[in-house]
Design an enzyme around this catalytic site. Structure first.
Site, PDB file in Angstrom:
ATOM      1  N   CYS A   2       5.178   9.265  13.337  1.00  0.00           N
ATOM      2  CA  CYS A   2       6.461   9.734  13.812  1.00  0.00           C
ATOM      3  C   CYS A   2       7.030   8.788  14.869  1.00  0.00           C
ATOM      4  CB  CYS A   2       6.424  11.142  14.413  1.00  0.00           C
ATOM      5  SG  CYS A   2       5.836  12.392  13.289  1.00  0.00           S
ATOM      6  N   ARG A  27       6.459   3.956  11.630  1.00  0.00           N
ATOM      7  CA  ARG A  27       5.593   5.000  12.186  1.00  0.00           C
ATOM      8  C   ARG A  27       5.497   6.238  11.287  1.00  0.00           C
ATOM      9  NH1 ARG A  27       4.609   4.060  17.566  1.00  0.00           N
ATOM     10  NH2 ARG A  27       4.052   6.237  17.857  1.00  0.00           N
ATOM     11  N   TRP A  74       6.102  11.413  10.039  1.00  0.00           N
ATOM     12  CA  TRP A  74       4.889  11.319   9.217  1.00  0.00           C
ATOM     13  C   TRP A  74       4.299  12.719   9.242  1.00  0.00           C
ATOM     14  CZ3 TRP A  74      -0.456  11.956   9.603  1.00  0.00           C
ATOM     15  CH2 TRP A  74      -1.209  11.361   8.575  1.00  0.00           C
ATOM     16  N   ASN A 100       6.526  13.819  18.552  1.00  0.00           N
ATOM     17  CA  ASN A 100       5.507  12.999  17.891  1.00  0.00           C
ATOM     18  C   ASN A 100       4.161  13.446  18.457  1.00  0.00           C
ATOM     19  OD1 ASN A 100       4.425   9.586  18.587  1.00  0.00           O
ATOM     20  ND2 ASN A 100       3.792  10.929  16.950  1.00  0.00           N
ATOM     21  N   GLY A 101       3.300  13.966  17.567  1.00  0.00           N
ATOM     22  CA  GLY A 101       1.991  14.422  18.035  1.00  0.00           C
ATOM     23  C   GLY A 101       1.602  15.684  17.301  1.00  0.00           C
ATOM     24  N   GLU A 486     -12.140  -6.031   4.286  1.00  0.00           N
ATOM     25  CA  GLU A 486     -10.729  -6.161   4.644  1.00  0.00           C
ATOM     26  C   GLU A 486      -9.878  -6.493   3.405  1.00  0.00           C
ATOM     27  OE1 GLU A 486      -8.986  -5.228   6.936  1.00  0.00           O
ATOM     28  OE2 GLU A 486      -7.168  -6.421   6.891  1.00  0.00           O
ATOM     29  N   LYS A 490      -6.859  -4.103   2.032  1.00  0.00           N
ATOM     30  CA  LYS A 490      -5.480  -4.589   1.832  1.00  0.00           C
ATOM     31  C   LYS A 490      -4.993  -4.218   0.438  1.00  0.00           C
ATOM     32  CE  LYS A 490      -4.383  -5.080   4.962  1.00  0.00           C
ATOM     33  NZ  LYS A 490      -5.114  -4.928   6.140  1.00  0.00           N
ATOM     34  N   GLU A 493      -4.471  -0.297   0.022  1.00  0.00           N
ATOM     35  CA  GLU A 493      -3.410   0.378   0.775  1.00  0.00           C
ATOM     36  C   GLU A 493      -2.007   0.009   0.300  1.00  0.00           C
ATOM     37  OE1 GLU A 493      -3.677  -0.233   5.052  1.00  0.00           O
ATOM     38  OE2 GLU A 493      -4.087  -2.350   4.783  1.00  0.00           O
ATOM     39  N   HIS A 509     -27.586  -1.990  -6.054  1.00  0.00           N
ATOM     40  CA  HIS A 509     -27.994  -0.623  -5.719  1.00  0.00           C
ATOM     41  C   HIS A 509     -26.914   0.399  -6.077  1.00  0.00           C
ATOM     42  CE1 HIS A 509     -31.541  -2.203  -3.821  1.00  0.00           C
ATOM     43  NE2 HIS A 509     -30.801  -2.995  -3.066  1.00  0.00           N
ATOM     44  N   LYS A 608       1.836   3.118  10.506  1.00  0.00           N
ATOM     45  CA  LYS A 608       1.235   2.000  11.226  1.00  0.00           C
ATOM     46  C   LYS A 608       0.543   2.428  12.507  1.00  0.00           C
ATOM     47  CE  LYS A 608       1.553  -2.707  12.103  1.00  0.00           C
ATOM     48  NZ  LYS A 608       0.379  -2.931  11.247  1.00  0.00           N
TER      49      LYS A 608
HETATM   50  C1  G6P Z   1      -3.526   2.470  10.494  1.00  0.00           C
HETATM   51  C2  G6P Z   1      -2.875   1.212   9.967  1.00  0.00           C
HETATM   52  C3  G6P Z   1      -3.922   0.119   9.804  1.00  0.00           C
HETATM   53  C4  G6P Z   1      -4.646  -0.094  11.125  1.00  0.00           C
HETATM   54  C5  G6P Z   1      -5.265   1.206  11.649  1.00  0.00           C
HETATM   55  C6  G6P Z   1      -5.783   1.050  13.064  1.00  0.00           C
HETATM   56  O1  G6P Z   1      -4.352   3.020   9.536  1.00  0.00           O
HETATM   57  O2  G6P Z   1      -2.253   1.469   8.724  1.00  0.00           O
HETATM   58  O3  G6P Z   1      -3.284  -1.091   9.427  1.00  0.00           O
HETATM   59  O4  G6P Z   1      -5.651  -1.045  10.949  1.00  0.00           O
HETATM   60  O5  G6P Z   1      -4.268   2.221  11.684  1.00  0.00           O
HETATM   61  O6  G6P Z   1      -4.694   0.812  13.912  1.00  0.00           O
HETATM   62  P1  G6P Z   1      -4.761   0.059  15.289  1.00  0.00           P
HETATM   63  O7  G6P Z   1      -3.341   0.022  15.754  1.00  0.00           O
HETATM   64  O8  G6P Z   1      -5.633   0.876  16.185  1.00  0.00           O
HETATM   65  O9  G6P Z   1      -5.323  -1.295  15.060  1.00  0.00           O
END
Ligand code: G6P
Length: 613
Positions: A2, A27, A74, A100-101, A486, A490, A493, A509, A608
């Site tokens: 949010c 957000r 969100w 937001n929260g 990672e 990527k 997501e 395994h 994000k």
């Molecule tokens: C969300 C984002 C990710 C990020 C994660 C941790 O899930 O989509 O891209 O890695 O949060 O966020 P931070 O701001 O703590 O790195």
């Protein structure tokens, strides 16, 4: 999660709020809404969907007004629909609020309010707050600021809120706990937002509201800040360190692509002033006062989420290798709830791009309660995590807008490498030659990333092949294991292809059972101590008709002969390979997602900045 924005001044509020919503959309983008104060009425325009839907919806409306609030959501409580969209308003329609929260005790408060005759329109936790404020205002004949304060003192949970009322048209009341909130000062006007990106073109004079503080903003009057417990607080105006160009796509189709291509610069920026290869000096000013704690640490615990967690895994290998201190890396969300053993001579390092991740913040609080020293590695200056830690280092990657993290990862790994080098030297755990070699190599990383970016067309070609599959496996060993994680994250997501990262040797395994001609396997097989073993793993995949996409060191022939597609990266120190090998995987995920028609910068269900648990 949010984004909130508010404006109080003399200009038309709508364009300011709408532009702010676009900036804060990263957000959350389940719904959006705006409330404008128009003569003696509050008009609310809100709808499900992205900010551009709201913009369309607003086209034929009366959008005048010099005071307003706006929200991009969100969804947590209540599905994403028009009714659950913010702003929410009081029963008499005279007061509106954005939030937001999460209000954790909303159910108990709601039952009480229903018993007192309030009728709820939405399924959100937020609506409880506006009726609670309304009730306290009416029953105790309280002014709006006091009603907000009293309501918040009954709330369990997190919030950043902005409240406006017809009864107090020259005032906005704002407050925060857990979720971020920044107040900008213009010419006899106030801008309020979840972060600086929504204010940057209007002002660089800001106040970062602290946890459990509220502010009363009245036109023509000085800001008044107090705690929720009713203690007056002074305010300190800071300079917002952000430029408008950093928030624009700069000719790229998506923010994510721009951010991938920025990495030669962002990695260099994260080293700037901290690394001098000629004098062989590594210094991290932000943690200088806490270096002794690090040197004496019995253990280092790294807490983080998502991509930042993967940077933490790279650091684990590096710290143990170079400093010889035991390291544990934990998902912050697990750490905070599992009663972990934390010693006062532990050093906890929290890694976060946004500096706002709720789980990471809670993990920090826990570590501090147990007496540990807590250091932060954050990208966003002035963020909650940067403030909640004893000390820390900023990554200086610049604003990252694409929801999928890219340049933040490489900047985090760079800063963690500097930290490891600095400590290894002070602890006398590294030879002069090795130290000098790593420093020199680190300095050449931006240039090497540039050469990898030149293979963008090859990545497109591989993406055209990858896009047809519904699953993918990413394998790597040692420093390349976090890279595999990672890479898989990527892809999943942003393209919504199911992908898993695995340590290459663990394949036998379990995951090997999945391998057939429909399973592309991305292997990070750079030349290092486990190279031969990884070659054997590739052979095992080949035998079972799996397709191999490999990342190899320039000049490699063995893996090339076994692969369907090969990406070469320049040779470097083993511990620095993640800084290079991650880049083609970012490009691969990006192109697959574009080819599958996904919304790359705003993938479904994600946000994000994750300010809720
Ligand atoms: C969300 C984002 C990710 C990020 C994660 C941790 O899930 O989509 O891209 O890695 O949060 O966020 P931070 O701001 O703590 O790195």
């Amino acid at each position: 999660m949010c984004g909130i924005i508010g404006y109080l001044g003399n200009k038309d509020a709508y364009p300011i709020l709408m532009k702010g919503l676009h900036r804060l959309e990263y957000r959350g983008y389940d719904s959006a809404g705006i409330a404008l104060l128009q003569s003696d009425k509050i008009n609310i325009y809100k709808c499900q969907g992205k900010v551009c839907e709201l913009e369309k919806y607003c086209e034929d409306k009366n959008l005048s007004g010099i005071t307003g609030i706006a929200h991009t959501r969100w969804a947590t409580h209540g599905e994403p629909n028009d009714v659950n969209a913010h702003p929410h308003f009081s029963s008499d329609g005279r007061t509106a609020l954005i939030h937001n929260g999460i209000i954790e005790n909303y159910q108990a408060l709601k039952t009480e309010l229903i018993n007192r005759g309030y009728v709820f329109q939405s399924d959100t936790d937020t609506e409880v707050l506006i009726h609670l404020i309304e009730d306290i205002k009416k029953v105790g004949n309280n002014e709006l600021p006091e009603a907000v304060r009293l309501a918040l003192s009954q709330v369990v949970g997190t919030y950043a809120i902005i409240v406006m009322s017809v009864d107090d048209p020259n005032t906005l009341v704002v407050a925060r706990k857990g979720s971020p909130l920044i107040i900008g000062f213009g010419q006899n006007e106030y801008y309020i937002a979840s972060d600086g990106s929504a204010l940057v073109e209007y002002t660089d004079k800001v106040v970062y509201l602290k946890n459990e503080e509220m502010a009363v903003l009245t036109k023509g009057d000085d800001i008044r800040i107090k705690t929720i417990k009713n203690k007056n607080r002074p305010h300190y105006i800071e300079k917002l360190e952000m430029t408008l160009s950093e928030l624009e796509k700069g000719g790229y189709e998506h923010f994510m692509l721009k951010e991938i291509f920025e990495q030669p610069r962002s990695v260099a920026d994260s080293m700037r002033g901290r690394l001098n290869s000629v004098k062989e000096i590594v210094a991290l000013g932000g943690i200088v006062e806490y270096e002794e704690h690090l040197l004496r640490a019995r253990r280092i615990i790294i807490v983080a989420c998502g991509t930042s967690y993967h940077a933490g895994l790279v650091a684990e290998y590096m710290f143990e290798d170079l400093i010889r201190i035991p390291v544990e890396v934990e998902y912050a969300s697990e750490f905070r709830y599992r009663n972990p053993i934390i010693y006062s001579d532990d050093v906890v390092i929290a890694i976060s791009q946004s500096g706002e991740t709720a789980d990471t913040l809670a993990a920090i609080e826990l570590a501090r309660q147990k007496g540990a020293t807590v250091l932060g590695i954050c990208n966003v200056v002035g963020s909650s995590i940067a403030r909640a830690t004893h000390a820390g280092s900023y990554t200086h990657a610049g604003p990252e807008i694409g929801v999928a993290s890219t340049k933040a990862f490489t900047a985090q790994v760079t800063v963690l490498t500097l930290m490891a080098l600095c400590m290894a030297k002070r602890k006398g755990k590294i030879s002069k030659t090795r130290y000098a070699t790593i420093i020199n190599e680190l300095e050449s990383i931006p240039r090497k990333i540039k050469t990898i970016l030149d293979s963008n067309d090859l990545m497109k070609e591989i993406a055209a092949y990858m896009k047809q599959f519904n699953n993918a496996l990413y394998l790597g060993r040692n420093y390349n294991y976090p890279v595999a994680l990672e890479g898989a994250l990527k892809l999943k997501e942003i393209s919504y292809i199911h992908a898993e990262g695995y340590p290459a040797a663990e394949m036998k395994h379990g995951p090997i059972a999945l391998i057939d001609e429909d399973m592309p396997v991305v292997v990070i097989a750079t030349t290092n101590g486990t190279y031969d073993k990884v070659v054997s793993n590739i052979q095992e995949v080949k035998t079972r008709k799996g397709k191999i996409i490999s990342i190899v060191t320039q000049g490699d022939t063995d893996v090339r002969n076994l692969s369907d597609y090969v990406i070469e990266i320049p040779e470097t120190e083993e511990m620095l390979v993640p800084l290079l090998a991650t880049v083609p995987l970012q490009l691969l995920a990006y192109h697959v997602a574009v080819m599958r028609g996904r919304n790359v910068d705003q993938p479904r269900n994600l946000a994000k900045s994750v300010t809720v648990e």
